[in-house]
Design a protein around this motif. Structure first.
Motif, mmCIF file in Angstrom:
data_model
loop_
_atom_site.group_PDB
_atom_site.id
_atom_site.type_symbol
_atom_site.label_atom_id
_atom_site.label_comp_id
_atom_site.label_asym_id
_atom_site.label_seq_id
_atom_site.Cartn_x
_atom_site.Cartn_y
_atom_site.Cartn_z
ATOM 1 N N ILE A 197 0.838 -1.207 0.000
ATOM 2 C CA ILE A 197 0.000 0.000 0.000
ATOM 3 C C ILE A 197 0.871 1.254 0.000
ATOM 4 N N ALA A 198 1.928 1.240 0.816
ATOM 5 C CA ALA A 198 2.805 2.407 0.920
ATOM 6 C C ALA A 198 3.493 2.723 -0.400
ATOM 7 N N HIS A 199 3.729 1.690 -1.210
ATOM 8 C CA HIS A 199 4.400 1.886 -2.498
ATOM 9 C C HIS A 199 3.419 2.099 -3.644
ATOM 10 N N GLY A 200 2.142 2.239 -3.299
ATOM 11 C CA GLY A 200 1.145 2.555 -4.314
ATOM 12 C C GLY A 200 0.712 1.387 -5.168
ATOM 13 N N GLU A 201 0.976 0.171 -4.702
ATOM 14 C CA GLU A 201 0.576 -1.009 -5.473
ATOM 15 C C GLU A 201 -0.861 -1.406 -5.130
ATOM 16 N N ASN A 202 -1.513 -2.060 -6.067
ATOM 17 C CA ASN A 202 -2.895 -2.496 -5.857
ATOM 18 C C ASN A 202 -3.063 -3.987 -6.136
ATOM 19 N N SER A 203 -1.971 -4.729 -5.993
ATOM 20 C CA SER A 203 -2.006 -6.150 -6.348
ATOM 21 C C SER A 203 -2.697 -7.008 -5.288
ATOM 22 N N ILE A 204 -2.791 -6.497 -4.050
ATOM 23 C CA ILE A 204 -3.406 -7.267 -2.965
ATOM 24 C C ILE A 204 -4.790 -6.693 -2.668
ATOM 25 N N PRO A 205 -5.852 -7.465 -2.866
ATOM 26 C CA PRO A 205 -7.203 -6.974 -2.560
ATOM 27 C C PRO A 205 -7.353 -6.724 -1.055
ATOM 28 N N ILE A 206 -7.812 -5.542 -0.697
ATOM 29 C CA ILE A 206 -7.977 -5.193 0.716
ATOM 30 C C ILE A 206 -9.445 -5.375 1.095
ATOM 31 N N THR A 207 -9.717 -6.429 1.824
ATOM 32 C CA THR A 207 -11.077 -6.728 2.268
ATOM 33 C C THR A 207 -11.192 -6.484 3.771
ATOM 34 N N GLN A 208 -12.423 -6.456 4.249
ATOM 35 C CA GLN A 208 -12.616 -6.271 5.684
ATOM 36 C C GLN A 208 -12.061 -7.450 6.470
ATOM 37 N N SER A 209 -12.150 -8.634 5.904
ATOM 38 C CA SER A 209 -11.606 -9.810 6.597
ATOM 39 C C SER A 209 -10.087 -9.705 6.729
ATOM 40 N N LEU A 210 -9.427 -9.135 5.720
ATOM 41 C CA LEU A 210 -7.980 -8.941 5.794
ATOM 42 C C LEU A 210 -7.644 -7.895 6.849
ATOM 43 N N VAL A 211 -8.413 -6.818 6.893
ATOM 44 C CA VAL A 211 -8.202 -5.782 7.910
ATOM 45 C C VAL A 211 -8.346 -6.382 9.305
ATOM 46 N N THR A 212 -9.373 -7.200 9.491
ATOM 47 C CA THR A 212 -9.591 -7.843 10.789
ATOM 48 C C THR A 212 -8.439 -8.782 11.132
ATOM 49 N N GLU A 213 -8.015 -9.565 10.165
ATOM 50 C CA GLU A 213 -6.906 -10.503 10.381
ATOM 51 C C GLU A 213 -5.639 -9.769 10.818
ATOM 52 N N LEU A 214 -5.298 -8.701 10.121
ATOM 53 C CA LEU A 214 -4.069 -7.974 10.432
ATOM 54 C C LEU A 214 -4.187 -7.200 11.745
ATOM 55 N N SER A 215 -5.406 -6.800 12.086
ATOM 56 C CA SER A 215 -5.590 -6.124 13.373
ATOM 57 C C SER A 215 -5.289 -7.077 14.523
ATOM 58 N N PHE A 216 -5.692 -8.332 14.379
ATOM 59 C CA PHE A 216 -5.397 -9.321 15.418
ATOM 60 C C PHE A 216 -3.903 -9.658 15.452
ATOM 61 N N THR A 217 -3.255 -9.575 14.303
ATOM 62 C CA THR A 217 -1.803 -9.768 14.274
ATOM 63 C C THR A 217 -1.120 -8.718 15.134
ATOM 64 N N VAL A 218 -1.538 -7.468 14.984
ATOM 65 C CA VAL A 218 -0.954 -6.382 15.772
ATOM 66 C C VAL A 218 -1.263 -6.558 17.256
ATOM 67 N N LEU A 219 -2.508 -6.850 17.572
ATOM 68 C CA LEU A 219 -2.906 -7.003 18.974
ATOM 69 C C LEU A 219 -2.164 -8.157 19.641
ATOM 70 N N ASP A 220 -2.133 -9.297 18.972
ATOM 71 C CA ASP A 220 -1.459 -10.468 19.548
ATOM 72 C C ASP A 220 0.038 -10.221 19.708
ATOM 73 N N SER A 221 0.634 -9.566 18.729
ATOM 74 C CA SER A 221 2.077 -9.304 18.779
ATOM 75 C C SER A 221 2.417 -8.336 19.908
ATOM 76 N N MET A 222 1.590 -7.323 20.099
ATOM 77 C CA MET A 222 1.829 -6.384 21.194
ATOM 78 C C MET A 222 1.786 -7.096 22.540
ATOM 79 N N HIS A 223 0.807 -7.963 22.718
ATOM 80 C CA HIS A 223 0.690 -8.674 23.992
ATOM 81 C C HIS A 223 1.865 -9.631 24.210
#
Length: 221
Positions: free
Chosen positions: A164-190
């Motif tokens: 995303i930061a490099h302006g690419e659009n090759s990866i579809p961004i869905t709500q399920s992906l957002v949810t998945e990555l949010s849990f990655t951040v939360l779990d990693s922080m803990h």
């Protein structure tokens, strides 16, 4: 619960709240499909920044606590000592001039001749993936994150964020992906929180011989 633990938890709590906001904003208002997709896409770099920010903030707190102990080179854990020297004197800087090498060694000798004050800088490389976070944990003699499941999860977070930061659009961004990555951040922080707190309580910032001496002393009483 001590003040240090409370401070670490607060670093998690406000970030958890912001992650919740990032996930729900697209559904709070009557937005077009394009508007929702745009918000979802840019929520991922924002979540990554919360993750990297937590790593920096939590280790800054840990460094502060270690520095308060005013440890000398004879007591501080060798990994932490080398990290401090590495950050302060930029050991990766390819010095070829002999006089600069003399100046470097002189500076290090003076630095380790008194109480060790650890710099707050961390080698995040602006890409805190699985390898980078475990490198930081190792520098502070803390347990690494297990390869399964964190290697794939954190590397995926970085892959999507960088795309995303490099302006690419090759990866579809869905709500399920957002949810998945949010849990990655939360779990990693803990997980990082647990390791820092464990190191603090077990005093892994000390050289092992001092930790062993203390345990032996307790067992005799």
């Amino acid at each position: 619960m001590g003040i240090f633990e409370e401070e670490l938890l607060e670093e998690i709590n406000w970030r958890t709240n912001e992650i919740s906001i990032l996930k729900t904003i697209p559904f709070l208002y009557p937005l077009s499909k394009e508007q929702k997709e745009t918000l979802q896409k840019h929520s991922i770099p924002a979540m990554y920044s919360l993750w990297e920010g937590f790593v920096v903030a939590s280790f800054s707190l840990y460094i502060r606590e270690i520095n308060r102990l005013k440890l000398t080179k004879d007591k501080i854990n060798l990994n932490i000592l080398v990290h401090a020297i590495d950050v302060k004197y930029q050991l990766n800087n390819g010095r070829t001039d002999f006089n600069k090498k003399v100046k470097l060694v002189d500076g290090i000798c003076k630095y380790i001749g008194s109480e060790i004050c650890i710099p707050s800088s961390l080698p995040t490389e602006s890409n805190v993936n699985f390898k980078v976070i475990n490198n930081i944990l190792d520098r502070f003699s803390l347990s690494p994150l297990p390869e399964k499941p964190f290697k794939d999860r954190l590397n995926k977070l970085l892959l999507v964020r960088n795309s995303i930061a490099h302006g690419e659009n090759s990866i579809p961004i869905t709500q399920s992906l957002v949810t998945e990555l949010s849990f990655t951040v939360l779990d990693s922080m803990h997980e990082v929180f647990n390791r820092i707190l464990e190191g603090y309580k077990n005093k892994t910032y000390l050289q092992k011989r001092f930790m062993t001496d203390k345990i032996s002393f307790k067992s005799q009483n």
